[in-house]
Write a protein that holds these residues in place. Structure first.
Motif, mmCIF file in Angstrom:
data_model
loop_
_atom_site.group_PDB
_atom_site.id
_atom_site.type_symbol
_atom_site.label_atom_id
_atom_site.label_comp_id
_atom_site.label_asym_id
_atom_site.label_seq_id
_atom_site.Cartn_x
_atom_site.Cartn_y
_atom_site.Cartn_z
ATOM 1 N N GLY A 110 0.790 -1.221 0.000
ATOM 2 C CA GLY A 110 0.000 0.000 0.000
ATOM 3 C C GLY A 110 0.821 1.269 0.000
ATOM 4 O O GLY A 110 0.305 2.340 -0.326
ATOM 5 N N GLY A 111 2.110 1.170 0.367
ATOM 6 C CA GLY A 111 2.939 2.364 0.475
ATOM 7 C C GLY A 111 2.958 3.194 -0.780
ATOM 8 O O GLY A 111 2.797 4.428 -0.735
ATOM 9 N N ASN A 112 3.172 2.553 -1.920
ATOM 10 C CA ASN A 112 3.239 3.295 -3.174
ATOM 11 C C ASN A 112 1.934 4.008 -3.467
ATOM 12 O O ASN A 112 1.921 5.137 -3.976
ATOM 13 N N PHE A 113 0.794 3.371 -3.115
ATOM 14 C CA PHE A 113 -0.504 4.015 -3.341
ATOM 15 C C PHE A 113 -0.660 5.255 -2.463
ATOM 16 O O PHE A 113 -1.187 6.279 -2.909
ATOM 17 N N ALA A 114 -0.205 5.186 -1.230
ATOM 18 C CA ALA A 114 -0.307 6.350 -0.350
ATOM 19 C C ALA A 114 0.631 7.463 -0.798
ATOM 20 O O ALA A 114 0.264 8.642 -0.773
ATOM 21 N N PHE A 115 1.867 7.116 -1.191
ATOM 22 C CA PHE A 115 2.794 8.140 -1.675
ATOM 23 C C PHE A 115 2.201 8.870 -2.884
ATOM 24 O O PHE A 115 2.260 10.102 -2.980
ATOM 25 N N ASN A 116 1.624 8.108 -3.818
ATOM 26 C CA ASN A 116 1.055 8.726 -5.012
ATOM 27 C C ASN A 116 -0.233 9.477 -4.704
ATOM 28 O O ASN A 116 -0.519 10.501 -5.333
ATOM 29 N N GLU A 156 7.001 -0.088 6.607
ATOM 30 C CA GLU A 156 7.752 -0.936 5.679
ATOM 31 C C GLU A 156 7.128 -0.931 4.280
ATOM 32 O O GLU A 156 6.719 -1.967 3.757
ATOM 33 N N PRO A 157 7.044 0.229 3.643
ATOM 34 C CA PRO A 157 6.471 0.289 2.294
ATOM 35 C C PRO A 157 7.336 -0.475 1.309
ATOM 36 O O PRO A 157 8.567 -0.473 1.414
ATOM 37 N N SER A 158 6.706 -1.129 0.345
ATOM 38 C CA SER A 158 7.476 -1.948 -0.596
ATOM 39 C C SER A 158 7.653 -1.301 -1.952
ATOM 40 O O SER A 158 8.279 -1.884 -2.833
ATOM 41 N N ILE A 203 14.572 -3.077 -1.292
ATOM 42 C CA ILE A 203 13.380 -2.236 -1.145
ATOM 43 C C ILE A 203 13.683 -1.039 -0.247
ATOM 44 O O ILE A 203 13.323 0.101 -0.568
ATOM 45 N N ARG A 204 14.365 -1.313 0.851
ATOM 46 C CA ARG A 204 14.643 -0.234 1.798
ATOM 47 C C ARG A 204 15.472 0.864 1.149
ATOM 48 O O ARG A 204 15.219 2.056 1.365
ATOM 49 N N GLY A 205 16.445 0.481 0.345
ATOM 50 C CA GLY A 205 17.242 1.475 -0.349
ATOM 51 C C GLY A 205 16.399 2.358 -1.253
ATOM 52 O O GLY A 205 16.572 3.589 -1.287
ATOM 53 N N LEU A 214 14.382 -1.310 19.919
ATOM 54 C CA LEU A 214 13.229 -2.208 19.848
ATOM 55 C C LEU A 214 13.567 -3.311 18.850
ATOM 56 O O LEU A 214 13.487 -3.115 17.640
ATOM 57 N N ARG A 215 13.919 -4.484 19.332
ATOM 58 C CA ARG A 215 14.412 -5.571 18.485
ATOM 59 C C ARG A 215 13.316 -6.596 18.204
ATOM 60 O O ARG A 215 12.398 -6.781 18.991
ATOM 61 N N GLY A 216 13.461 -7.273 17.047
ATOM 62 C CA GLY A 216 12.654 -8.439 16.734
ATOM 63 C C GLY A 216 11.362 -8.183 15.999
ATOM 64 O O GLY A 216 10.611 -9.138 15.738
ATOM 65 N N ASN A 217 11.066 -6.936 15.630
ATOM 66 C CA ASN A 217 9.803 -6.689 14.945
ATOM 67 C C ASN A 217 9.815 -7.219 13.519
ATOM 68 O O ASN A 217 10.784 -7.051 12.777
ATOM 69 N N SER A 218 8.734 -7.842 13.147
ATOM 70 C CA SER A 218 8.574 -8.408 11.811
ATOM 71 C C SER A 218 7.988 -7.359 10.867
ATOM 72 O O SER A 218 7.707 -6.222 11.259
ATOM 73 N N HIS A 219 7.764 -7.784 9.624
ATOM 74 C CA HIS A 219 7.084 -6.929 8.654
ATOM 75 C C HIS A 219 5.656 -6.639 9.091
ATOM 76 O O HIS A 219 5.096 -5.604 8.727
ATOM 77 N N MET A 220 5.071 -7.526 9.875
ATOM 78 C CA MET A 220 3.684 -7.358 10.342
ATOM 79 C C MET A 220 3.685 -6.776 11.755
ATOM 80 O O MET A 220 3.070 -7.316 12.672
#
Length: 343
Positions: free
Chosen positions: A226-232, A248-250, A284-286, A312-318
């Motif tokens: 959804g990141g790209n949709f929000a940016f646009n 974590e936008p892709s 992606i992050r780059g 804050l360690r260990g957080n997943s993509h979700m």
């Protein structure tokens, strides 16, 4: 009979002892709507006979005619006395729906409830083609065919554990030692997966843009695809979008896109853990951080929240489902406070 406020607490994702200990929300309205889309006429397809339900006589189905397609669904909860200056829109990621933001797979209140309790009017949507938005005939309307996510695909992709740690047997699965994802609830999370297309980005974007025009000014919290949709959407309506928080936008707008319309739209990008184990997410992050840099170069604000770097360690993509999801949400809330988005 349950008291109406107790029923409301259950409906909004608070159950059991927690519903008894937290004060009830003072809600003005709960509702929903569809927005966007178009009418498409189809013809020259053969009729066929179907049985509409067991025991019913056969009827002839005509697949030709006019069809409403490419609309999207949104649900809202409006508070009696919101503290936020603008509604908060929660946009989900790929192969998922607005369920992402509701109750977590292990049964805790999700970010919908968290931000309601912080004083936001909260909108949760299903992108065009997903969930209650519905999808259209393919290939007549949607090009190609849907893709489906296998149960184990997200194990490595969402950085819960190494992909080699996936196993169909729950007891044999191996997660990262510090993962915050509730691994015992993985199968419950897998039930949220829905088909998606790889050919419908323009239709999804059009529906989101219509959504912004209907609901905003607003703040958007967006996840993954959804990141790209929000940016646009922010680029298309910088007068309507007051801030974007991208979990974590892709994806991003194309390299070289003029970011100057976003000078007055603060952005925050949030990253979880275990990027060292994922070359895919490193790439992606780059790209995303280059887009954040373009916003800053144009005179705007694009903050980066690196959760491991903040301790804050260990957080997943979700991360909105992780066991420390409220702690992460609290950091987003603090950012909104600092940006003047609360009363």
């Amino acid at each position: 009979m349950k008291h109406p406020l107790a029923i409301l607490a259950l409906a909004l994702g608070i159950g059991g002892a927690q519903a008894q200990t937290l004060p009830p929300l003072q809600v003005q309205e709960i509702g929903s709507f569809h927005v966007g889309g178009r009418v498409v006429a189809l013809g020259d397809m053969p009729k066929r006979e179907i049985i509409p339900s067991p025991g019913a006589p056969p009827i002839q189905m005509d697949p030709n005619g006019e069809f409403q397609v490419e609309q999207m669904y949104a649900q809202y909860v409006k508070l009696a006395e919101p503290r936020a200056r603008y509604p908060l829109l929660l946009w989900h990621g790929g192969g998922l729906t607005g369920v992402t933001w509701e109750t977590t797979p292990d049964g805790r209140p999700g970010w919908q409830m968290y931000f309601l309790r912080q004083g936001h009017n909260v909108y949760v949507s299903d992108a065009m083609e997903r969930g209650r938005s519905g999808w259209a005939r393919f290939p007549e309307i949607f090009a190609g065919e849907p893709v489906f996510r296998a149960m184990g695909e997200g194990w490595g992709l969402f950085r819960v554990g190494p992909q080699s740690g996936w196993n169909a047997r729950p007891a044999a699965r191996k997660a990262f030692a510090d993962t915050r994802f509730p691994v015992a609830a993985w199968d419950a999370f897998a039930r949220q997966s829905v088909p998606r297309w790889t050919t419908t980005d323009s239709q999804i974007q059009a529906a989101y843009n219509d959504y912004v025009q209907k609901v905003c000014p607003c703040v958007i919290i967006v996840h993954s695809q959804g990141g790209n949709f929000a940016f646009n959407a922010a680029l298309a309506a910088p007068d309507k979008v007051r801030a974007v928080i991208a979990i974590e936008p892709s994806g991003t707008p194309a390299e070289g896109t003029d970011a100057s319309p976003l000078r007055g739209v603060p952005h925050l990008v949030v990253w979880g853990d275990h990027f060292a184990e994922s070359p895919f997410w490193q790439r992606i992050r780059g790209n995303v951080e280059r887009w954040a840099g373009a916003i800053r170069d144009a005179g705007g604000t694009a903050d980066i929240m690196d959760l491991p770097a903040e301790g804050l360690r260990g957080n997943s993509h979700m991360m909105m489902m992780d066991t420390n999801s409220d702690e992460v949400a609290g950091r987003l809330q603090a950012w909104m406070e600092r940006r003047g988005l609360m009363r």
